[in-house]
Motif scaffolding. Structure first.
Motif, PDB file in Angstrom:
ATOM      1  N   ILE A  96       0.838  -1.209   0.000  1.00  0.00           N
ATOM      2  CA  ILE A  96       0.000   0.000   0.000  1.00  0.00           C
ATOM      3  C   ILE A  96       0.866   1.249   0.000  1.00  0.00           C
ATOM      4  N   GLN A  97       1.988   1.202   0.731  1.00  0.00           N
ATOM      5  CA  GLN A  97       2.918   2.327   0.736  1.00  0.00           C
ATOM      6  C   GLN A  97       3.438   2.605  -0.668  1.00  0.00           C
ATOM      7  N   ARG A  98       3.732   1.539  -1.407  1.00  0.00           N
ATOM      8  CA  ARG A  98       4.245   1.693  -2.766  1.00  0.00           C
ATOM      9  C   ARG A  98       3.170   2.210  -3.726  1.00  0.00           C
ATOM     10  N   VAL A  99       1.920   1.815  -3.476  1.00  0.00           N
ATOM     11  CA  VAL A  99       0.823   2.216  -4.367  1.00  0.00           C
ATOM     12  C   VAL A  99       0.331   3.626  -4.047  1.00  0.00           C
ATOM     13  N   SER A 100       0.575   4.110  -2.851  1.00  0.00           N
ATOM     14  CA  SER A 100       0.010   5.388  -2.401  1.00  0.00           C
ATOM     15  C   SER A 100       0.209   6.545  -3.372  1.00  0.00           C
ATOM     16  N   PRO A 101       1.426   6.804  -3.887  1.00  0.00           N
ATOM     17  CA  PRO A 101       1.570   7.911  -4.841  1.00  0.00           C
ATOM     18  C   PRO A 101       0.699   7.758  -6.088  1.00  0.00           C
ATOM     19  N   VAL A 102       0.633   6.546  -6.628  1.00  0.00           N
ATOM     20  CA  VAL A 102      -0.193   6.305  -7.819  1.00  0.00           C
ATOM     21  C   VAL A 102      -1.663   6.512  -7.489  1.00  0.00           C
ATOM     22  N   ALA A 103      -2.106   6.009  -6.336  1.00  0.00           N
ATOM     23  CA  ALA A 103      -3.507   6.137  -5.948  1.00  0.00           C
ATOM     24  C   ALA A 103      -3.891   7.598  -5.750  1.00  0.00           C
ATOM     25  N   ILE A 104      -3.015   8.382  -5.126  1.00  0.00           N
ATOM     26  CA  ILE A 104      -3.302   9.804  -4.897  1.00  0.00           C
ATOM     27  C   ILE A 104      -3.368  10.556  -6.222  1.00  0.00           C
ATOM     28  N   VAL A 105      -2.456  10.261  -7.134  1.00  0.00           N
ATOM     29  CA  VAL A 105      -2.490  10.893  -8.452  1.00  0.00           C
ATOM     30  C   VAL A 105      -3.763  10.501  -9.196  1.00  0.00           C
ATOM     31  N   ALA A 106      -4.184   9.246  -9.079  1.00  0.00           N
ATOM     32  CA  ALA A 106      -5.413   8.790  -9.746  1.00  0.00           C
ATOM     33  C   ALA A 106      -6.631   9.521  -9.189  1.00  0.00           C
ATOM     34  N   GLY A 127       7.855   9.817   3.070  1.00  0.00           N
ATOM     35  CA  GLY A 127       7.623   8.821   2.040  1.00  0.00           C
ATOM     36  C   GLY A 127       8.017   7.410   2.415  1.00  0.00           C
ATOM     37  N   ARG A 128       9.041   7.281   3.264  1.00  0.00           N
ATOM     38  CA  ARG A 128       9.518   5.925   3.548  1.00  0.00           C
ATOM     39  C   ARG A 128       9.496   5.559   5.025  1.00  0.00           C
ATOM     40  N   GLY A 129       9.101   6.504   5.874  1.00  0.00           N
ATOM     41  CA  GLY A 129       9.041   6.219   7.300  1.00  0.00           C
ATOM     42  C   GLY A 129       7.636   5.858   7.737  1.00  0.00           C
ATOM     43  N   GLY A 130       7.459   5.714   9.062  1.00  0.00           N
ATOM     44  CA  GLY A 130       6.154   5.375   9.589  1.00  0.00           C
ATOM     45  C   GLY A 130       6.159   5.300  11.100  1.00  0.00           C
ATOM     46  N   ILE A 131       5.007   4.918  11.642  1.00  0.00           N
ATOM     47  CA  ILE A 131       4.857   4.762  13.085  1.00  0.00           C
ATOM     48  C   ILE A 131       5.222   3.328  13.448  1.00  0.00           C
ATOM     49  N   GLU A 132       6.220   3.176  14.285  1.00  0.00           N
ATOM     50  CA  GLU A 132       6.705   1.853  14.645  1.00  0.00           C
ATOM     51  C   GLU A 132       5.990   1.317  15.879  1.00  0.00           C
ATOM     52  N   PRO A 178       3.169   2.888   7.736  1.00  0.00           N
ATOM     53  CA  PRO A 178       3.831   3.942   6.964  1.00  0.00           C
ATOM     54  C   PRO A 178       3.042   5.250   6.959  1.00  0.00           C
ATOM     55  N   TYR A 179       3.768   6.356   6.989  1.00  0.00           N
ATOM     56  CA  TYR A 179       3.117   7.663   6.871  1.00  0.00           C
ATOM     57  C   TYR A 179       2.384   7.783   5.533  1.00  0.00           C
ATOM     58  N   ALA A 180       2.927   7.147   4.493  1.00  0.00           N
ATOM     59  CA  ALA A 180       2.297   7.214   3.172  1.00  0.00           C
ATOM     60  C   ALA A 180       0.889   6.632   3.199  1.00  0.00           C
ATOM     61  N   VAL A 181       0.691   5.576   3.991  1.00  0.00           N
ATOM     62  CA  VAL A 181      -0.638   4.970   4.109  1.00  0.00           C
ATOM     63  C   VAL A 181      -1.594   5.932   4.804  1.00  0.00           C
ATOM     64  N   LEU A 182      -1.119   6.603   5.849  1.00  0.00           N
ATOM     65  CA  LEU A 182      -1.954   7.575   6.556  1.00  0.00           C
ATOM     66  C   LEU A 182      -2.314   8.752   5.648  1.00  0.00           C
TER      67      LEU A 182
END
Length: 377
Positions: free
Chosen positions: A57-67, A169-174, A183-187
């Motif tokens: 989901i973290q990897r897809v997030s940029p594409v999903a937001i652009v879509a 982009g690559r960090g998150g809540i551990e 990942p922050y990207a998921v949030l």
């Protein structure tokens, strides 16, 4: 015997409605996504683990937001081909202006938001007030931004933003139970989805869909068409800006980082059942289209299909999705209307109902935004 007839008819009707929903482009893409995910898990069982799903989901997030951003433009009947260039420009802006100085993060983020708004306003006003087709306007914007980035950077990957910025982009809540890392990207993606769904149900979102179906009718109804479309382009550019922030941390700084994102977004939106030309589609459909597309590419990686085939597959998906949507909606238009009495209508009206009615043509009231002075004259 007769007492069972209503139940039988109800069951038959429910099954028929289920089949129709699956055959609908929006239902078909959900089935396709499920099939692809099952195939991925069969080939790689570890993909089903919570941590692996979060990374996906973290990897897809940029594409999903652009879509999601592209959805608002396409459903209004336009195109935005400048999104990939905006992504690249924002990544390079972060890399060059922030550097290793954490104190510059917030000011540069503000600059990036301003850039996104300016690009959206230019695209929107040139399309609506100057009457230049959006395909041409955004193509020109794409070339201008791409050329400016190449001139600025010399075509080389130079500069990296501070580590605190890249963590977006690559960090998150551990330490999250089960997941381990959220990942922050998921949030950020969840926030984008909530905002997009909310605004799509507001007068602005309904007006955008109505404009894509019949802009002239919406103008006569008193809506400010040019302002609504311009705001749709602004949302598209801001979505590209957010994607650029995530990619700066996830993929690093490179002049080609956003290359092809505009076509990926269009493919995802069309695959999600949004009709080119506007008037039909949902935010959730565009989101599911993005996940389906990225899931397909993941499956192709597991099956050792060459990465060079990605563009060809994307093109085939666009053609197939548009053709399938056209066939489905053509059948709905040709379907004969019935004059059955609607049991929910207290007036007992026998007025025929057309199943292909779009949101702009529906009898339910749509609150339109603004007021079009030109229309009132």
């Amino acid at each position: 015997m007769n007492s069972r007839t209503p139940e039988t008819h109800l069951g038959d009707g429910g099954l028929r409605r289920l089949i129709e929903r699956i055959a609908d482009p929006r239902g078909a893409v959900v089935v396709l996504l499920i099939v692809i995910l099952i195939a991925i898990v069969v080939l790689n069982p570890s993909f089903a683990e919570p941590g692996a799903l979060m990374r996906f989901i973290q990897r897809v997030s940029p594409v999903a937001i652009v879509a999601i951003g592209q959805y608002f433009v396409i459903v209004s009947g336009e195109f935005d081909l400048s999104m990939g260039a905006v992504v690249t420009a924002q990544v390079m802006t972060a890399g060059h202006l922030i550097g290793e100085d954490d104190s510059k993060t917030v000011p540069v983020l503000i600059i990036m938001l301003i850039i996104g708004i300016v690009v959206g306003v230019v695209n929107g006003l040139a399309t609506t007030l100057l009457k230049v087709p959006s395909f041409i306007v955004t193509l020109g914007t794409m070339l201008v931004i791409h050329g400016a980035v190449m001139w600025w950077t010399g075509g080389a990957a130079t500069g990296n933003p501070a580590e605190s910025f890249r963590q977006l982009g690559r960090g998150g809540i551990e330490g999250i139970p089960v997941l381990g890392l959220l990942p922050y990207a998921v949030l950020i993606l969840i926030a984008a989805i909530v905002f997009a769904v909310w605004i799509s149900r507001r007068p602005f979102g309904r007006t955008v869909v109505a404009i894509g179906d019949n802009a002239q009718a919406v103008s006569f109804a008193g809506a400010n068409v040019w302002r609504t479309k311009t705001l749709a382009f602004v949302l598209s550019s801001l979505a590209a800006t957010v994607a650029g922030v995530l990619l700066a941390g996830y993929a690093g700084v490179h002049p080609s980082v956003g290359q092809g994102y505009e076509f990926t977004a269009i493919t995802a939106v069309v695959l999600g059942g949004v009709v080119l030309g506007g008037g039909r589609g949902t935010v959730i459909g565009a989101l599911i289209g993005a996940f389906t597309l990225e899931s397909l590419f993941t499956l192709l990686n597991f099956t050792s299909v060459p990465a060079t085939m990605r563009d060809a597959i994307q093109g085939a998906i666009i053609i197939a999705a548009v053709a399938y949507s056209g066939v489905v909606f053509a059948k709905k238009r040709k379907r004969p209307t019935t004059s059955a009495i609607d049991p929910t209508d207290p007036t007992g009206s026998t007025e025929p109902r057309d199943p292909s009615t779009t949101s702009a043509e529906a009898s339910s009231p749509i609150q339109l935004t603004g007021g079009d002075d030109a229309a009132r004259k």
